[in-house]
Design an enzyme around this catalytic site. Structure first.
Site, mmCIF file in Angstrom:
data_model
loop_
_atom_site.group_PDB
_atom_site.id
_atom_site.type_symbol
_atom_site.label_atom_id
_atom_site.label_comp_id
_atom_site.label_asym_id
_atom_site.label_seq_id
_atom_site.Cartn_x
_atom_site.Cartn_y
_atom_site.Cartn_z
ATOM 1 N N CYS A 88 0.833 -1.216 0.000
ATOM 2 C CA CYS A 88 0.000 0.000 0.000
ATOM 3 C C CYS A 88 0.864 1.262 0.000
ATOM 4 C CB CYS A 88 -0.964 -0.035 1.180
ATOM 5 S SG CYS A 88 -2.331 1.119 1.024
ATOM 6 N N HIS A 117 -3.119 -5.469 1.569
ATOM 7 C CA HIS A 117 -2.460 -5.653 2.870
ATOM 8 C C HIS A 117 -2.370 -7.114 3.291
ATOM 9 C CE1 HIS A 117 -2.226 -1.405 3.840
ATOM 10 N NE2 HIS A 117 -3.438 -1.261 3.332
ATOM 11 N N GLU A 144 -0.497 -8.308 5.366
ATOM 12 C CA GLU A 144 -0.139 -8.401 6.789
ATOM 13 C C GLU A 144 -1.374 -8.440 7.690
ATOM 14 O OE1 GLU A 144 -0.036 -5.796 4.952
ATOM 15 O OE2 GLU A 144 -0.521 -3.961 6.062
#
Lengths: 304, 195
Positions: B80, B175, B177
């Site tokens: 991002c 994302h 994560e």
């Protein structure tokens, strides 16, 4: 191990939860600043704010003016959305679900259901699960935080006492929430039923917090943060980030103070950096000792 | 030996990357100062606000130091905001004007390309090199508008490239994560090990 949770697609509802709690994760380690004009929003963005809170009057002025404080003029909010590229938040009154509907229509990135405005409902908060836009809510203790999360809040901020420049209440609230989580984690599993009753929060959520040792959403600190050292102290206390309301634009040099607070939030454990950025900032907001605020005028007590 | 990988920790979703990299077998540390890049073989630049990260990086020339370390062999993974900071060009440069970025990835990116938070979404993505689809979380995500000849597109969504690789650089507009599925982090750890 690394391929768990890939079997079935997430539902739309779970997806909305993930993107909304997720946006709060992207704000971590950052500073969210109250702004009342597009020009102030630009100054905040230039100083490195991760988001701005668009409102008509900062809490210090709401306090000074008195009367009923409401959602801001949609023109003001839209003007700020057009001016900056960072997320824009705006406040709705506690329980005022139509103000929230309007803010969602305006495409704000986050709604703050805020005790800084006059409550619209002294019993119920907004049913935030009905909205696609995420909400952040204030809390003074763990039970309050968990009730807001149950209603659909994607982010929590400890309340402090807005508009005072006195950080003592912010300290009290983050200490309270942190201590209550630690206490919960130390309990035996069969003690969590009564803990849930005492916290007035759902058992499953209480159990999750006891297991993880933290809230299931990001928690910022708000209310009274006025200096780089205030912000750094909140980060050392375990905050994920800070809201600064009146502290910036009620000070002598807003641009410099805003940038200094941003730096102090990143290097919160480095006194050399905090000392350096604290030099020559000019006057901090005058401030108001919370002890001198009569109980009926304490905003943190709004919320149920 | 586990590869040493850093996570740029000026602002953003740092802890989630640390967790995912650790689970993928890396030795991980956070990085806020140029000297902390020493000895690293890989660096993750996380999601956050690219404007805030660029402003925090400028006084210590962090972006220039990462750029030089990358030229000397440091592998990079940007998610991002991280992708925006690695892109050759940002097509809406106003808020980043005058601030150095890392570069290293031959793409043109546009910040918040999908719209406001109400336009954020999740999607099951087919990714080159992964057997099963990956849940991708897009949050006020950047759009990759142009991809250079040397860039391999690993995944597409809605007709746009959303995961790309070029040499020692891996980048996603979403994302990875934020989900418990660490396969992209594993891919990066393996990339770092292979450099």
């Amino acid at each position: 191990m690394s391929t768990e949770n890939t079997e079935s697609p997430v539902s739309a509802e779970q997806g909305a939860t993930t993107v909304n709690t997720g946006l709060a994760h992207m704000l971590k380690g950052g500073v969210i600043m109250d702004v009342v004009t597009p020009e102030q929003a630009k100054i905040a963005e230039e100083a490195g704010a991760v988001a701005v809170m668009a409102l008509e009057r900062v809490p210090a002025d709401i306090r000074a003016t008195g009367g009923v404080a409401r959602m801001s003029d949609p023109d003001l909010i839209s003007g700020i959305i057009e001016t900056v590229s960072i997320p824009v938040m705006a406040k709705a009154r506690i329980g005022h679900f139509v103000e929230a509907q309007v803010l969602e229509h305006l495409k704000v990135d986050y709604i703050d259901e805020s005790e800084v405005l006059s409550p619209a409902d002294y019993v119920h908060h907004i049913d935030k699960s009905k909205f696609s836009v995420p909400f952040v809510c204030g809390a003074t203790n763990l039970g309050e935080a968990l009730r807001r999360i149950t209603e659909g809040a994607s982010m929590i901020r400890s309340k402090g006492e807005a508009g005072t420049g006195d950080v003592s209440e912010a300290m009290k609230h983050i200490r309270t929430i942190t201590a209550e989580i630690a206490e919960l984690s130390s309990k035996a599993e069969d003690e969590l039923y009564v803990a849930a009753k005492d916290l007035q929060a759902p058992y499953d959520l209480v159990k999750q917090v006891a297991r993880d040792g933290r809230l299931p959403v990001v928690m910022f600190v708000a209310g009274g943060v006025a200096t780089p050292a205030d912000a750094a102290m909140m980060m050392q206390m375990g905050a994920d980030g800070v809201f600064v309301g009146s502290g910036i634009f009620k000070s002598g040099n807003p641009a410099a103070r805003a940038a200094a607070i941003v730096k102090a939030t990143t290097y919160y454990d480095d006194p050399a950096v905090i000392a350096e950025v604290s030099k020559g900032l000019g006057e901090a907001m005058v401030g108001l000792n919370v002890a001198d605020v009569p109980a009926p005028h304490r905003l943190a007590e709004r919320g149920w | 030996m586990s590869p040493q990988i850093g996570v740029l920790a000026l602002q953003g979703a740092v802890a989630e990357h640390v967790r995912a990299l650790t689970a993928s077998g890396a030795e991980v540390r956070t990085v806020r100062r140029p000297a902390e890049l020493d000895g690293l073989r890989g660096l993750v630049v996380p999601g956050g606000e690219s404007t805030a990260i660029a402003r925090l990086a400028a006084p210590v020339q962090m972006m220039e130091h990462i750029h030089r370390a990358h030229q000397d062999g440091l592998a990079l993974f940007g998610t991002c905001a991280g992708l925006i900071l690695m892109a050759r060009e940002v097509s809406d440069p106003a808020a980043l004007a005058g601030f150095p970025r890392i570069g290293g990835l031959d793409v043109v990116a546009r910040r918040n390309g999908y719209g406001s938070q109400l336009d954020s979404f999740t999607e099951q993505l087919d990714v080159t090199g992964l057997d099963e689809p990956l849940e991708a979380v897009f949050i006020r995500a950047p759009v990759i508008e142009e991809v250079g000849d040397g860039v391999e597109v690993l995944a597409e969504s809605r007709g746009l490239s959303v995961a790309v690789r070029e040499g020692r650089v891996l980048a996603t507009s979403f994302h990875p994560e934020l989900t418990p599925d660490h396969r992209l982090h594993q891919l990066f750890v393996d990339m770092v090990g292979a450099v």
